[in-house]
Write an enzyme that holds these catalytic residues in place. Structure first.
Site, PDB file in Angstrom:
ATOM      1  N   GLY A 127       0.798  -1.224   0.000  1.00 13.21           N
ATOM      2  CA  GLY A 127       0.000   0.000   0.000  1.00 13.21           C
ATOM      3  C   GLY A 127       0.826   1.267   0.000  1.00 13.21           C
ATOM      4  N   LEU A 128       0.936   1.871  -1.163  1.00 13.60           N
ATOM      5  CA  LEU A 128       1.626   3.158  -1.268  1.00 13.60           C
ATOM      6  C   LEU A 128       0.625   4.238  -1.708  1.00 13.60           C
ATOM      7  CD1 LEU A 128       4.325   4.808  -1.374  1.00 13.60           C
ATOM      8  CD2 LEU A 128       4.547   4.085  -3.753  1.00 13.60           C
ATOM      9  N   GLY A 134      -0.856   9.616  -6.316  1.00 17.54           N
ATOM     10  CA  GLY A 134      -0.543   8.504  -7.210  1.00 17.54           C
ATOM     11  C   GLY A 134       0.909   8.611  -7.630  1.00 17.54           C
ATOM     12  N   ILE A 160      -5.344  -0.765  -4.307  1.00 19.50           N
ATOM     13  CA  ILE A 160      -4.447  -1.778  -3.752  1.00 19.50           C
ATOM     14  C   ILE A 160      -4.744  -3.137  -4.387  1.00 19.50           C
ATOM     15  CG2 ILE A 160      -3.571  -2.863  -1.647  1.00 19.50           C
ATOM     16  CD1 ILE A 160      -3.090   0.245  -2.010  1.00 19.50           C
ATOM     17  N   ILE A 340      -7.175  -6.645 -36.707  1.00 21.06           N
ATOM     18  CA  ILE A 340      -6.997  -7.830 -37.551  1.00 21.06           C
ATOM     19  C   ILE A 340      -8.230  -8.737 -37.455  1.00 21.06           C
ATOM     20  CG2 ILE A 340      -5.673  -9.988 -37.793  1.00 21.06           C
ATOM     21  CD1 ILE A 340      -3.176  -8.270 -37.004  1.00 21.06           C
ATOM     22  N   HIS A 341      -8.790  -8.849 -36.254  1.00 20.97           N
ATOM     23  CA  HIS A 341      -9.971  -9.687 -36.055  1.00 20.97           C
ATOM     24  C   HIS A 341     -11.250  -9.029 -36.571  1.00 20.97           C
ATOM     25  CE1 HIS A 341      -7.353 -11.944 -33.297  1.00 20.97           C
ATOM     26  NE2 HIS A 341      -8.271 -12.886 -33.222  1.00 20.97           N
ATOM     27  N   GLY A 343     -14.687  -7.147 -36.806  1.00 19.12           N
ATOM     28  CA  GLY A 343     -15.837  -7.084 -35.900  1.00 19.12           C
ATOM     29  C   GLY A 343     -15.773  -8.131 -34.805  1.00 19.12           C
ATOM     30  N   GLU A 366       2.249   0.790 -11.143  1.00 14.83           N
ATOM     31  CA  GLU A 366       3.667   0.718 -10.757  1.00 14.83           C
ATOM     32  C   GLU A 366       4.514   1.754 -11.484  1.00 14.83           C
ATOM     33  OE1 GLU A 366       5.219  -3.093  -9.844  1.00 14.83           O
ATOM     34  OE2 GLU A 366       3.233  -3.964  -9.601  1.00 14.83           O
TER      35      GLU A 366
END
Lengths: 384, 385
Positions: A127-128, A134, A160, A340-341, A343, A366
């Protein structure tokens, strides 16, 4: 120079790749939708040794400590290849919580916490970040006020990772606020500590199988045995932890991008348009070539940074470069894979839209891309 | 796994850097301006062994490894992009095919003089009508009693002005699937003439020549490799050449970053060095990051080649990324310099002009993408290594 993965690392990669394909891939869509991960999976990750990769064997960790960060990078890639959320659970556990304990923890703390964390029996969190701090992490407002030999912690932590599942938290708090970054210390908080409340899960864009929660600390007591590292050195240690964690996020980006590339190749080879596979079109070929090239470069940057850490070198610049390049690469790969895929790529029947959503986190968590650029530029300008 | 140079490589890098600081960098602008190399440049490079870096000592070379060679090209290019390609084209495109496809006799005949720099080498595949589509070349070599008779026009030959030894590709069997063969041709052979020298955007000191062959007769044993396998010789050679071009792009980009960082630290605007502004920091960070990515791709490809592992797609990736990166990085350097960057008093504009070629020669970026995509789509498992 030698660009070959050590044999034991390559063998372990293959094991994790198989595990991820069999145990993670079939469920990823559901875990993403429901924002859940079954406890049994964490148990299995622990049995595989993935929860103690960066922890020495004497504390129940890795049998290959000389390859710790490289092994971690390879594992991150393989997990994220199927599910960014699973990978982030492991990344935050190893790269943040256990890294901090390994780096700065006392012998007693290591003996007490590391074996259960490394086995996966307990999950760790770190926990920072706070609601109002931030990137400007040193502006955190959680206070640790002296109470006899110990301290009373009061404040709010935000975003967290693993917070909902964790048993052990390493939390940064201000011990001497007037000293700024040099007045911050790190403490171990346990889930059942009085005054400690885990908040509701954030509803996120991606990495949804991994939980992200706020933490409330209301007069939580930490004894002297809960201070991690030296008094008032918590922020300095946190920065070193982040340097390590960054390589993990870079490696996680590799897995997502590889997922995009592999799925895209398979789709491009199978999808027929204008009488031939779309893979025969230069428009598609060029996207694939760019994805593969940037992925290859990212992987080498990540491995180089990981090797530097394993060798005990100063890897800060390499870690920032690897994380910045790999995370932005993964988002580009995600967007290209959807393209590329066509729809289908926009639907949840295909995993690539999930990989794209997952990748975006890597540019933020991070140390955002912006923080990485500040660090990289500072290093360049000051080295002169 | 180890990303570090060996002590020997580092020692060589120091030697080359000192030489570059004293001899190569100070005259880079002059070379660009005069479109020429100073008279003693080749002799000086030769005296350091830089024309036969990885040629075995048995053939008169320095006997160092391939990574050392690539590092040398990077360092030379950092000081002067044109000098970088003089050395790179010589090695990659002439020395290398002779080393790999030559007979013992050919190796003993050519490699010692090429390695010493007494002879410079070049490679001649491209023709006015065939660039990326190299297999469509029209220059012919007909076998006769007296040898091979070569006719045709080649162009864009790097080192054509300086070279004595030409690795030449010509059509020997027009109707066969294997229509092209490779030859070693000496430039002073009657019937071989140096034609037009191109005036270019960048790498101006490096010659880019037309070579004209008119009934040029070379002996039977001038054939390099098997008859009909010329395209294979050419493509295999270009795979290696791409690593050299990547090294050139990386070297040029490193110079651009070095200059930009210095300038950002010293140029004061709004009462502070411009390096304090995030607008400038962002450019520097992106330059350094992309440069690091290109460099690691390049040394990876070099390491594969050194270890005799397949490296074609990896070399294409290195070349593709490094060359495009060098264009972005040198452009960013001009932007950091502002108006001064646009002026020849500062090196940034030359670096940008020099960088531009790297996306074109030894296979355009488009060809690199085709090479990479073919590997990916035909061997999907390769993508998941």
């Amino acid at each position: 120079m030698d660009f070959e993965l050590p044999e034991e690392v390559a063998a372990f990669r293959d094991t994790v790749r198989k595990f991820a394909a069999e145990r993670i891939r079939p469920h990823s869509r559901q875990w993403d939708r429901d924002q859940t991960l079954p406890d049994e999976l964490v148990t299995e990750l622990g049995q595989l040794g993935l929860m103690g990769l960066l922890t020495p064997e004497e504390y129940g960790g890795s049998k290959h400590p000389e390859h710790g960060y490289l092994l971690n990078a390879v594992v991150m890639e393989e997990l994220a290849r199927q599910d960014g959320g699973v990978a982030l659970l492991v990344a935050a556990h190893n790269g943040l919580c256990l890294s901090h304990l390994n780096l700065a923890g006392s012998e007693e703390q290591k003996k007490k916490y590391l074996p259960k964390l490394a086995s996966g029996e307990w999950v760790g969190a770190w926990g920072l970040t706070e609601p109002a701090s931030g990137s400007d992490a040193a502006a955190l407002e959680t206070r640790a006020v002296r109470d006899g030999d110990g301290w009373r912690l009061t404040g709010h932590k935000m975003f967290i990772t693993n917070g909902a599942r964790a048993r052990v938290y390493v939390v940064m708090a201000k011990t001497e606020p007037e000293k700024g970054p040099k007045g911050i210390s790190a403490f171990i908080v346990e889930r059942e500590d009085e005054g400690f409340v885990v908040g509701a899960k954030e509803d996120k864009l991606g990495i949804r199988a991994s939980d992200t929660v706020p933490l409330d600390l209301d007069n939580v007591y930490c004894g002297p045995e809960d201070l991690v590292g030296e008094y008032n050195k918590g922020y300095a240690d946190a920065l070193r932890v982040l340097e390590r964690g960054r390589i993990g996020i870079g490696a996680l980006s590799l897995g997502l991008a590889r997922g995009c590339l592999e799925e895209s190749i398979a789709y491009a080879n199978g999808r027929i348009a204008f009488g031939k596979p779309i893979a025969a079109q230069q428009a598609i070929q060029f996207m694939l070539a760019d994805m593969a090239t940037e992925l290859e470069a990212s992987r080498l940057l990540v491995w180089d940074a990981a090797r530097s850490l394993d060798l005990g070198e100063d890897a800060r610049q390499k870690a920032s470069i690897a994380k910045l390049f790999a995370s932005e690469m993964a988002t580009r790969a995600g967007l290209k894979a959807i393209q590329i895929h066509g729809g289908y790529g926009y639907t949840k029947d295909m995993p690539v839209e999930r990989y794209m959503r997952d990748a975006k986190l890597c540019e933020i968590g991070e140390g955002s891309s912006e923080v990485q650029r500040i660090l990289i530029a500072r290093h360049l300008l000051e080295a002169k | 796994m180890d990303f570090r140079f060996t002590d020997d490589q580092l020692a060589m890098r120091d030697v080359v850097r000192d030489f570059c600081n004293e001899e190569i960098a100070p005259k880079a602008a002059w070379r660009d301006e005069t479109h020429s190399f100073e008279d003693d440049l080749i002799a000086k490079l030769g005296s350091l062994g830089l024309f036969g870096t990885y040629v075995p000592e048995a053939y008169g070379g320095s006997g160092q490894d391939y990574i050392t060679y690539v590092m040398t090209v990077e360092e030379l290019s950092r000081a002067c992009g044109a000098t970088g390609i003089l050395v790179s084209a010589h090695h990659s495109l002439c020395v290398d095919p002779i080393l790999h496809f030559g007979t013992e006799e050919q190796k003993h005949k050519y490699l010692p003089k090429l390695s010493s720099g007494e002879w410079i080498g070049c490679f001649s595949l491209t023709e006015p009508g065939s660039g990326s589509d190299a297999g469509a070349a029209r220059c012919t070599a007909k076998e006769t009693g007296e040898g091979w008779v070569i006719n045709g026009t080649k162009n864009f030959v790097t080192n054509g002005r300086e070279a004595h030894v030409i690795v030449l590709f010509a059509v020997t069997d027009p109707t066969s699937k294997h229509r092209m063969s490779a030859f070693i041709v000496e430039k002073d052979t009657p019937g071989c003439t140096l034609g037009k020298l191109e005036t270019k955007l960048g790498i101006k000191a490096s010659s880019t020549a037309e070579l004209i062959f008119e009934n040029c007769v070379v002996p039977h044993d001038a054939l390099l490799g098997e008859r009909g396998r010329g395209l294979n010789v050419a493509l295999a050679t270009l795979d290696g050449g791409r690593i050299g071009v990547a090294a050139q792009a990386v070297g040029i980009s490193q110079a651009a970053l070095d200059f930009a960082v210095d300038y950002a630290n010293t140029r004061v605007q709004f009462n502070q060095p411009i390096g304090r502004f995030q607008a400038i920091q962002w450019k520097l960070a992106d330059m350094a990051t992309n440069l690091a990515a290109a460099r690691t791709l390049m040394y990876r490809a070099a390491w594969l080649k050194q270890n005799k592992q397949p490296y074609g797609p990896e070399a294409a990736m290195a070349k593709l990324f490094a060359s495009e990166m060098s264009n972005r990085v040198t452009d960013a350097a001009i932007q950091v310099y502002g108006g001064y960057g646009y002026c020849a008093d500062y090196p940034a504009e030359r670096l940008m002009r020099d960088a531009r070629i790297t996306e074109l020669y030894e296979g355009t970026s488009e060809i690199q993408r085709l090479v990479i995509a073919r590997k990916l789509t035909q061997e999907p498992a390769w993508a998941a290594r």
